[in-house]
Design an enzyme around this catalytic site. Structure first.
Site, PDB file in Angstrom:
ATOM      1  N   LYS A 249      47.159  32.986  14.023  1.00  0.00           N
ATOM      2  CA  LYS A 249      47.559  33.433  12.687  1.00  0.00           C
ATOM      3  C   LYS A 249      48.123  34.850  12.737  1.00  0.00           C
ATOM      4  CE  LYS A 249      46.509  29.865  10.197  1.00  0.00           C
ATOM      5  NZ  LYS A 249      47.574  29.147   9.471  1.00  0.00           N
TER       6      LYS A 249
ATOM      7  N   CYS B 169      50.122  23.317   9.591  1.00  0.00           N
ATOM      8  CA  CYS B 169      49.168  24.372   9.217  1.00  0.00           C
ATOM      9  C   CYS B 169      48.769  25.242  10.396  1.00  0.00           C
ATOM     10  CB  CYS B 169      47.884  23.771   8.677  1.00  0.00           C
ATOM     11  SG  CYS B 169      48.143  22.568   7.414  1.00  0.00           S
TER      12      CYS B 169
ATOM     13  N   GLU C  82      51.563  34.290  13.690  1.00  0.00           N
ATOM     14  CA  GLU C  82      52.290  33.662  12.586  1.00  0.00           C
ATOM     15  C   GLU C  82      52.682  34.680  11.518  1.00  0.00           C
ATOM     16  OE1 GLU C  82      50.013  31.195   9.882  1.00  0.00           O
ATOM     17  OE2 GLU C  82      51.621  29.728   9.778  1.00  0.00           O
TER      18      GLU C  82
ATOM     19  N   CYS D 188      39.937  24.125  13.081  1.00  0.00           N
ATOM     20  CA  CYS D 188      39.747  25.574  12.907  1.00  0.00           C
ATOM     21  C   CYS D 188      38.298  26.017  13.073  1.00  0.00           C
ATOM     22  CB  CYS D 188      40.217  26.005  11.535  1.00  0.00           C
ATOM     23  SG  CYS D 188      41.831  25.371  11.114  1.00  0.00           S
TER      24      CYS D 188
ATOM     25  N   GLU E 149      53.046  19.197   0.763  1.00  0.00           N
ATOM     26  CA  GLU E 149      53.217  18.355   1.936  1.00  0.00           C
ATOM     27  C   GLU E 149      53.177  16.880   1.545  1.00  0.00           C
ATOM     28  OE1 GLU E 149      51.943  20.127   5.938  1.00  0.00           O
ATOM     29  OE2 GLU E 149      50.398  18.647   5.525  1.00  0.00           O
TER      30      GLU E 149
ATOM     31  N   GLU F 124      60.452  35.220   9.689  1.00  0.00           N
ATOM     32  CA  GLU F 124      60.784  34.451   8.487  1.00  0.00           C
ATOM     33  C   GLU F 124      59.634  34.436   7.479  1.00  0.00           C
ATOM     34  OE1 GLU F 124      60.590  33.389  11.577  1.00  0.00           O
ATOM     35  OE2 GLU F 124      59.614  31.438  11.763  1.00  0.00           O
TER      36      GLU F 124
ATOM     37  N   GLU G  93      56.424  16.054   0.122  1.00  0.00           N
ATOM     38  CA  GLU G  93      57.427  15.984   1.186  1.00  0.00           C
ATOM     39  C   GLU G  93      57.327  14.643   1.921  1.00  0.00           C
ATOM     40  OE1 GLU G  93      57.149  19.100   4.132  1.00  0.00           O
ATOM     41  OE2 GLU G  93      58.885  18.350   5.244  1.00  0.00           O
TER      42      GLU G  93
ATOM     43  N   SER H 207      56.594  19.178   9.172  1.00  0.00           N
ATOM     44  CA  SER H 207      56.697  19.461   7.743  1.00  0.00           C
ATOM     45  C   SER H 207      57.263  20.858   7.565  1.00  0.00           C
ATOM     46  CB  SER H 207      55.308  19.388   7.113  1.00  0.00           C
ATOM     47  OG  SER H 207      55.311  20.068   5.878  1.00  0.00           O
TER      48      SER H 207
END
Lengths: 157, 571
Positions: free
Chosen positions: B356, B297, B359, B501, B277, B364, B280, B317
């Protein structure tokens, strides 16, 4: 322009407080509140759709399925209740195979419960497509439904 | 200050505050149910009533303001009777299946029934029967709902989502989604804040405990665990330990006892995220790319952007989250290295998060029809698994996680707190751009529970506008500012949950701001005394680049560690 669009056009820059009048106008035009309508109203007013659905389901006046060709309104107000409107409603549910708020798949019949029609002297009272029926009994109601079905070319079943 | 009398005792109270706030300060306990600390009172449940002396009126202490000379009684027979009746009424249509409920022993309704002395069913009502609403992350069981409204409020007022609301009226009211279409097609971002707010078992995570237990007992499978930074500072709470104790080593040892073949630390891939990141961001700044860049994240936040701000997707990102990076390198680099068939590897992650779960199921996030992460367990589910297997967490000797993905810098570890990603990024960016370490590694302005923290960081010659935002209602405000043309920011960290988190929807039940603070403090304490405090010095991250990935943003990274997002239609 869709009915919803033209209603929303009458309320430019409207906020939360315009929600109920808008819902009423859309239902007036379209006969019910569709998913698409609620999504569009939500975008216009900046209100989440769940909130609009919550508000709309709070009031008995809003429908979420289109009205049937024969729209039955059964009164469950106090006077009608005393005169046995619960049995009238039960009969309507059984004969039409519908719960209040629902419309049959062929869109012929729809059922709605109202709190009081202001015709307590005629109780138990029922309204079919704007026409009042006085002192309705389950037997009378079965006959009315049968007549509707016969008009539509069915065998009354 | 004004004076008032409580149970015959004179106390001081602040003008305009509620009776409840005054009582709390005096250490006088009044039970509450719908009350949520930090949000305006709703006064819905009446559990907190106190009796006004003289009038005998029952006042809801959570929403009733104090007045000079006010006299209240908090435990008169009238008060106790009213509270008991409220609980009895709530129980009258509640299912009688506490023994089968995931919240048994940890249920506020159960606790109140016990505390109020409800010993028999004196009121019987018709039970609720509504279908469960099951999404990939959250399960709603409306039958157990007591309509306190805490889930609705946290969803609307804290997260700014409002995918659920009260539907209908009177005794037929229930909590539902738009047109009762369920969470899957709703705007739900799977954050799970409703679950930790729920007093009963009406909201739970979509558990995959059975699948994990089956995998652990299957000799053909290689079962690999990864654990997120925020889990080690909260897991002990599942075993009655006060919030804020780190059990990292004990947890690793416990996971081995459960039968996991390898135990990795997601903080390792947090270090890797910083490398990718950070590169990037540097690339975007140098090449005139889309700025400000948003962190990626937090999967609840990602879905939030996809459905509400699709025009800002280019700002996200392209880095996968640390969980998905770990998943991808386990089934590629690691499987290759250890000569494992990726189809036989079962990759399990332990997360403080319910999003999560969603996710890991995104199409993908895998290759060849195999997901990179097979199952996601929340902190709570790990607690249940340990109890099921009879593992005494607090009595185990600590062990360290397995290499090559077990060594982490504490920059990766503080990812678990809001501001952690930013702090880790600043530490590494400073080194990458100037060749020198920051003289003081602590970046204090980005720490803490505040919903928004901003800072102008000088990194070498470069001045970077940075912001840290947590909770999605805060994110909405920030994104609206950016849409309106705000342009002084280059890098923004977004976390779905308030505080990050450590306060995630997969953490131990309860909405206690103090618990979140204690967990956050524990993370920074680990960082304070650590030797390896910067991601770019992690020797195993270096080795991974040397042996496999090449360089940050290289071709392999592009395939394994980066992803794409797309606009989403929701109801």
């Amino acid at each position: 322009m869709s009915a919803v669009e033209s209603v929303l056009k009458k309320h430019p820059g409207a906020g939360r407080d315009a929600l109920i009048p808008i819902l009423q106008e859309v239902q007036e035009d379209e006969g019910y509140l569709s998913r698409e309508a609620i999504a569009e109203i939500g975008k216009h007013l900046g209100i989440p759709t769940a909130k609009i659905y919550g508000v709309a389901t709070f009031y008995n006046q809003f429908r979420f399925q289109p009205k049937g060709k024969y729209h039955f309104m059964v009164c469950r107000g106090t006077a009608c209740h005393v005169k046995g409107s619960n049995r009238v409603l039960e009969t309507a549910e059984k004969e039409l195979g519908l719960k209040p708020g629902q419309t049959s798949r062929d869109r012929l019949f729809s059922l709605e419960v109202v709190a009081c029609m202001g015709a307590c002297g005629l109780s138990p009272v029922m309204n079919l497509n704007g026409e009042f029926y006085a002192k309705v009994t389950p037997q009378k109601l079965v006959k009315i439904i049968q007549e509707c079905r016969e008009t539509e070319g069915g065998d009354g079943r | 200050m004004i004076e008032m009398q409580v149970d015959g005792r004179t106390i001081e109270a602040g003008e305009g505050e509620t009776i409840l706030a005054a009582l709390k300060r005096e250490g006088i306990h009044v039970p509450t149910l719908c009350h949520m600390e930090g949000l305006p009172p709703s006064g819905a449940c009446r559990m907190c009533v106190v009796e006004q002396e003289g009038t005998g009126a029952l006042l809801p202490s959570c929403s009733y303001p104090v007045s000079p000379g006010m006299k209240v009684r908090t435990r008169s027979p009238k008060v106790l009777n009213a509270r008991k009746t409220i609980v009895e009424l709530l129980l009258s249509n509640h299912p009688d299946d506490c023994l089968y409920c995931v919240r048994s022993g940890n249920c506020e309704l159960q606790r109140l029934a016990e505390a109020m002395g409800v010993r028999q069913r004196s009121l019987r009502g018709a039970k609720n029967h509504r279908p469960h609403d099951v999404s990939g992350a959250v399960v709603r069981d409306p039958d157990k709902c007591i309509l306190c409204g805490r889930c609705v409020r946290v969803c609307e007022e804290v997260q700014g989502i409002c995918c659920i609301d009260f539907v209908g009226r009177g005794c037929k009211t229930y909590i539902g989604t738009t047109f009762d279409q369920g969470l899957n097609v709703s705007t739900c971002v799977n954050c799970g804040q409703c679950i930790v707010a729920c007093p009963t078992g009406a909201l739970t995570e979509h558990s995959c405990l059975n699948e994990v237990v089956a995998a652990l007992s299957d000799p053909d499978k290689v079962v690999i665990a990864q654990h997120a930074p925020a889990v080690s500072v909260s897991l002990a709470e599942e075993f009655g330990v006060p919030a804020g104790q780190d059990v990292d080593g004990k947890m690793v040892a416990a996971l081995r006892l459960l039968g996991f073949d390898w135990v990795f630390d997601t903080s390792f891939t947090a270090d890797l995220t910083i490398m990718e990141e950070g590169s990037e961001l540097a690339h975007r700044i140098a090449s005139g790319g889309v700025l400000p860049m948003f962190t990626s994240c937090s999967p609840g936040w990602i879905k939030f952007v996809e459905q509400f701000y699709p025009d800002l997707i280019p700002n996200l990102s392209s880095c996968k989250s640390p969980q998905q990076m770990m998943g991808a390198i386990i089934k590629s680099y690691f499987a290759e290295k250890e000569n494992l068939d990726p189809k036989k590897v079962v990759s399990v992650s332990i997360m403080p998060c319910t999003a999560k779960k969603f996710e890991s199921g995104r199409p993908e996030m895998g290759r060849d029809h195999t997901p990179d992460v097979d199952y996601v367990l929340t902190t709570r589910e790990l607690g249940r698994l340990l109890r099921m297997f009879g593992v005494n967490l607090m009595g185990i000797e600590p062990q360290t996680a397995d290499n090559p993905f077990g060594e982490r810098s504490t920059a990766g570890k503080i990812f678990g707190a809001s501001g952690g990603v930013m702090e880790a990024a600043i530490r590494t960016a400073n080194f990458l751009l100037t060749g020198e370490e920051l003289p003081k590694l602590d970046v204090l302005p980005v720490r803490g529970m505040k919903g928004r923290k901003e800072l102008r960081a000088k990194i070498g010659d470069l001045e970077v506008g940075a912001a840290v935002v947590n909770s999605l209602s805060g994110a909405r405000k920030m994104l609206d500012e950016i849409r309106a043309g705000r342009s002084d920011l280059q890098f923004i960290e977004f976390m779905t949950c308030p505080g990050g988190c450590i306060n995630g929807g997969g953490q131990p039940i309860g909405i206690d701001p103090d618990a979140a603070k204690a967990r956050m403090a524990a993370l920074y304490k680990i960082d304070e005394t650590a030797k390896l405090r910067v991601s770019h010095k992690n020797p195993y991250v270096k080795r991974l680049y040397d042996e496999f990935l090449g360089k940050p943003l290289g071709e392999k990274s592009h395939h394994l560690l980066h992803t794409k997002y797309a606009a989403r239609e929701v109801l």
